[in-house]
Design a protein around this motif. Structure first.
Motif, short mmCIF file in Angstrom:
data_model
loop_
_atom_site.label_atom_id
_atom_site.label_comp_id
_atom_site.label_asym_id
_atom_site.label_seq_id
_atom_site.Cartn_x
_atom_site.Cartn_y
_atom_site.Cartn_z
N GLY A 163 16.08 -12.47 8.37
CA GLY A 163 15.65 -11.99 9.55
C GLY A 163 15.29 -10.42 9.35
N PHE A 164 15.56 -9.65 10.49
CA PHE A 164 15.16 -8.19 10.81
C PHE A 164 16.40 -7.28 11.21
N GLU A 165 16.19 -5.99 10.92
CA GLU A 165 16.88 -5.14 11.32
C GLU A 165 16.37 -3.64 11.08
N THR A 166 16.33 -2.80 12.27
CA THR A 166 15.96 -1.44 12.20
C THR A 166 14.09 -1.48 12.26
N GLY A 167 13.60 -0.58 12.59
CA GLY A 167 12.21 -0.49 12.91
C GLY A 167 11.62 0.10 14.06
N GLN A 168 10.53 -0.14 14.42
CA GLN A 168 9.94 0.79 15.60
C GLN A 168 9.24 -0.14 16.51
N PHE A 169 9.41 -0.41 17.69
CA PHE A 169 8.38 -1.02 18.60
C PHE A 169 7.65 -0.36 19.46
N PHE A 170 6.32 -0.30 19.43
CA PHE A 170 5.27 0.74 20.23
C PHE A 170 4.22 -0.07 20.68
N GLU A 171 3.24 0.52 21.40
CA GLU A 171 2.06 -0.05 21.89
C GLU A 171 1.01 0.99 21.68
N LEU A 172 -0.06 0.24 21.23
CA LEU A 172 -1.47 0.98 21.14
C LEU A 172 -2.53 0.17 21.29
N ASN A 173 -3.15 1.02 22.43
CA ASN A 173 -4.73 0.40 22.93
C ASN A 173 -4.43 -1.09 23.21
N GLY A 174 -3.20 -1.25 24.18
CA GLY A 174 -3.22 -2.73 24.85
C GLY A 174 -2.69 -3.69 23.72
N THR A 175 -2.36 -3.14 22.32
CA THR A 175 -1.75 -4.17 21.57
C THR A 175 -0.16 -3.58 21.33
N PHE A 176 0.86 -4.65 21.18
CA PHE A 176 2.12 -4.14 20.89
C PHE A 176 2.38 -4.49 19.50
N TYR A 177 3.08 -3.45 18.80
CA TYR A 177 3.35 -3.55 17.29
C TYR A 177 4.93 -3.13 17.17
N TYR A 178 5.38 -4.03 16.02
CA TYR A 178 6.76 -3.87 15.45
C TYR A 178 6.60 -3.50 14.10
N THR A 179 6.87 -2.34 13.49
CA THR A 179 7.14 -1.89 12.12
C THR A 179 8.44 -2.51 11.60
N ALA A 180 8.59 -3.64 10.97
CA ALA A 180 9.88 -4.25 11.00
C ALA A 180 10.50 -4.36 9.38
N ASN A 181 11.62 -3.99 9.48
CA ASN A 181 12.42 -4.19 8.02
C ASN A 181 12.94 -5.59 7.99
N GLU A 182 12.27 -6.32 6.96
CA GLU A 182 12.48 -7.50 6.69
C GLU A 182 13.74 -7.78 5.96
N LEU A 183 14.39 -8.60 6.06
CA LEU A 183 15.79 -8.83 5.24
C LEU A 183 15.94 -10.26 4.31
N GLY A 184 16.57 -9.97 3.22
CA GLY A 184 16.55 -11.36 2.20
C GLY A 184 15.23 -11.72 1.89
N THR A 185 14.46 -10.99 1.10
CA THR A 185 13.02 -11.53 0.84
C THR A 185 12.90 -12.04 -0.64
N CYS A 186 14.07 -12.27 -1.55
CA CYS A 186 13.91 -13.23 -2.58
C CYS A 186 13.44 -14.48 -2.36
N GLU A 187 12.43 -15.03 -2.97
CA GLU A 187 11.85 -16.44 -3.04
C GLU A 187 13.09 -17.47 -3.12
N ASN A 188 13.88 -17.05 -4.22
CA ASN A 188 14.75 -18.02 -4.39
C ASN A 188 16.18 -17.74 -3.73
N GLY A 189 16.30 -16.71 -2.82
CA GLY A 189 17.45 -16.61 -2.08
C GLY A 189 18.76 -16.04 -3.04
N GLY A 190 19.96 -16.06 -2.65
CA GLY A 190 21.07 -15.85 -3.25
C GLY A 190 21.37 -14.34 -3.76
N VAL A 191 20.66 -13.49 -3.01
CA VAL A 191 20.82 -12.20 -3.32
C VAL A 191 21.37 -11.28 -1.91
N ILE A 192 22.37 -10.24 -1.94
CA ILE A 192 22.59 -9.46 -0.92
C ILE A 192 21.49 -9.74 0.23
#
Length: 498
Positions: A163-192
């Motif tokens: 999932g996700f934790e921390t980042g920034q939620f904002f709006e620009l020119n009518g579009t909403f954005y989230y700069t996300a910190n994505e967690l646990g991104t090993c393809e094979n899993g098994g990592v902190i």
């Protein structure tokens, strides 16, 4: 002596006596028993937990949890939440404390003495009256389900396993954005989960979605060095579960990614450019020397999409132990960053890990050079604003990751933050008339009626004005902890004085 009429209870009465005695003893020291399972050589302490982050968590019973700890050489102890049958594996024995519905088992080492429970806190002083027209928040509505959850197609296609934790939620020119910190991104899993992260940009036509992933802003080098099979060598090992980056990429995590469209000290034209700040250097859960710092990158195009290039920071001689060789840090000793423009054109921001703070903290920072140029190094500019349970003296209930925006009417600077010692259904809110003096804060419950779409709330991501919905209305996103996945949730809140 048994009370009259209870003789017929026999062994039940004896068991009741035992429970009473254990409860009385537990008021002074948690009861401990030796587990009889031959696969688990551990001492179990009831109604007790251990501080520090878990390096692994999963659903399991006591025996299975203990066996997993015994089999993992980095595991010193395990904690079982008896209410949810959740197992947490811990790498050290620091911070033992009494906690109802939690049992901990020590597999390696000796548990330090449990400190006595604190006495009742002194009542807070009477709260001073709020300034006229001060923000007061009410919940208008919240989505019943996460707006980005574990079954989201972009989550599945990009291997965002935790999932996700921390980042920034904002709006620009009518579009909403989230700069996300994505967690646990090993393809094979098994990592902190929190040691393998990636910064990414998400967007949506409305604050409630549908949200879609736009692109990757930054990869942490742990994706190369810690995921299996490794694709790059580690420059400087920092424990069994992490390494301090590669020679080509010293940034091994990507916490709190934040975008600012503003002048940069490396752009001689003085025009606004896209600046990306993120926490890039965090050590492992192994008790090693840890260094947290904010890295700064600049877009090489006029687009928010980048690509971004890290800019060397000004570290001076103040780097703490554990940061040897780090050359790209612009905010020392912080894994939290946010920034906002003041009415006079200068900039201010927040960092954490304030020197001398005994717990979670937040302190003001300003640009190191020209105060109107946020793209560059920053310096501390104020004391710790954490105020315990006194919400009239700063940011109350253990603040972390505050994010600031100017109110829609321009009268106040508004902050939302993670109130770590509050209820798991609350977010922290605060306001400042000048953007520098942060005296007043409050809690706002955004998960109500027994509905917990994000589980235990973790980190609010920002406020965006939505005047088309109602006067004083704002949207807010937050992340939460729900099992092994941390989803993103959404609500509309209203400042009734705007």
């Amino acid at each position: 002596h048994r009370p009259k009429g209870l003789d017929s209870m026999g062994g039940k009465w004896d068991m009741w006596l035992i429970r009473v005695v254990l409860a009385l003893v537990g008021a002074l020291q948690c009861a401990s028993v030796r587990l009889k399972d031959p696969t688990c050589n551990a001492t179990l302490h009831t109604d007790m937990s251990i501080g520090g982050n878990a390096f692994k968590e999963f659903k399991a019973g006591t025996a299975e949890c203990c066996a997993a700890c015994v089999a993992d050489s980095m595991c010193a102890a395990f904690v079982i939440s008896t209410a949810s049958n959740t197992c947490f594996l811990k790498a050290d024995l620091t911070g033992p404390h009494a906690k109802t519905d939690n049992d901990c088992g020590v597999v390696r080492g000796v548990l330090p003495p449990v400190p006595p429970p604190p006495g009742p806190p002194a009542p807070p002083p009477p709260s001073p009256p709020l300034p006229p027209g001060s923000p007061q928040w009410v919940l208008m509505n919240a989505t019943a389900q996460p707006v980005i959850g574990p079954e989201h197609p972009d989550v599945l296609s990009h291997n965002i396993k935790n999932g996700f934790e921390t980042g920034q939620f904002f709006e620009l020119n009518g579009t909403f954005y989230y700069t996300a910190n994505e967690l646990g991104t090993c393809e094979n899993g098994g990592v902190i989960w929190d040691l393998v992260t990636r910064a990414a940009l998400w967007s949506a036509p409305a604050s409630s979605g549908p949200w879609s992933r736009v692109l990757t802003l930054r990869n942490g080098s742990h994706m190369e060095t810690v995921c299996k099979p490794a694709t790059a060598p580690c420059a400087v090992p920092c424990g069994a579960s992490c390494c301090s980056g590669t020679r080509e990429n010293p940034s091994f995590v990507t916490w709190a990614p934040t975008l600012i469209h503003a002048p940069s000290s490396v752009n001689a034209t003085g025009k606004n450019v896209w600046n990306l700040f993120y926490s890039s250097n965090q050590n492992s859960h192994m008790g090693d020397e840890a260094f947290n710092g904010i890295t700064w990158a600049v877009s090489t195009t006029d687009s928010m999409l980048g690509p971004y290039v890290d800019v060397p920071g000004v570290n001076g001689s103040a780097l703490p132990r554990g940061a040897e060789g780090v050359v790209n840090i612009v905010v020392n000793s912080s894994h939290s960053f946010s920034a906002w423009k003041l009415r006079n054109g200068s900039w201010a921001g927040f960092k954490n890990n304030i020197p001398g703070a005994t717990s979670f903290s937040a302190g003001l920072i300003v640009p190191l050079g020209d105060p109107t140029i946020p793209g560059g190094s920053w310096r501390p500019a104020g004391p710790n604003l954490a105020s315990g349970s006194n919400c009239s003296a700063g940011l109350c209930y253990s603040p972390e990751n505050p994010v600031v925006a100017l109110s829609n009417d321009g009268k106040f600077y508004l902050a939302v933050y993670d109130a770590l010692s509050a209820s798991g259904d609350d977010i922290g809110t605060a306001f400042s008339a000048d953007g520098v003096t942060w005296q007043h804060s409050a809690l706002l419950t955004v998960q109500t009626g027994g509905n917990h779409p994000c589980g235990h709330i973790r980190t609010p991501l920002g406020l965006v004005p939505e005047p088309d919905r109602c006067s004083g209305c704002y949207s807010v996103l937050w992340t939460g902890a729900q099992g092994n996945f941390r989803p993103v949730c959404h609500a509309i809140i209203r400042n009734i004085n705007e």
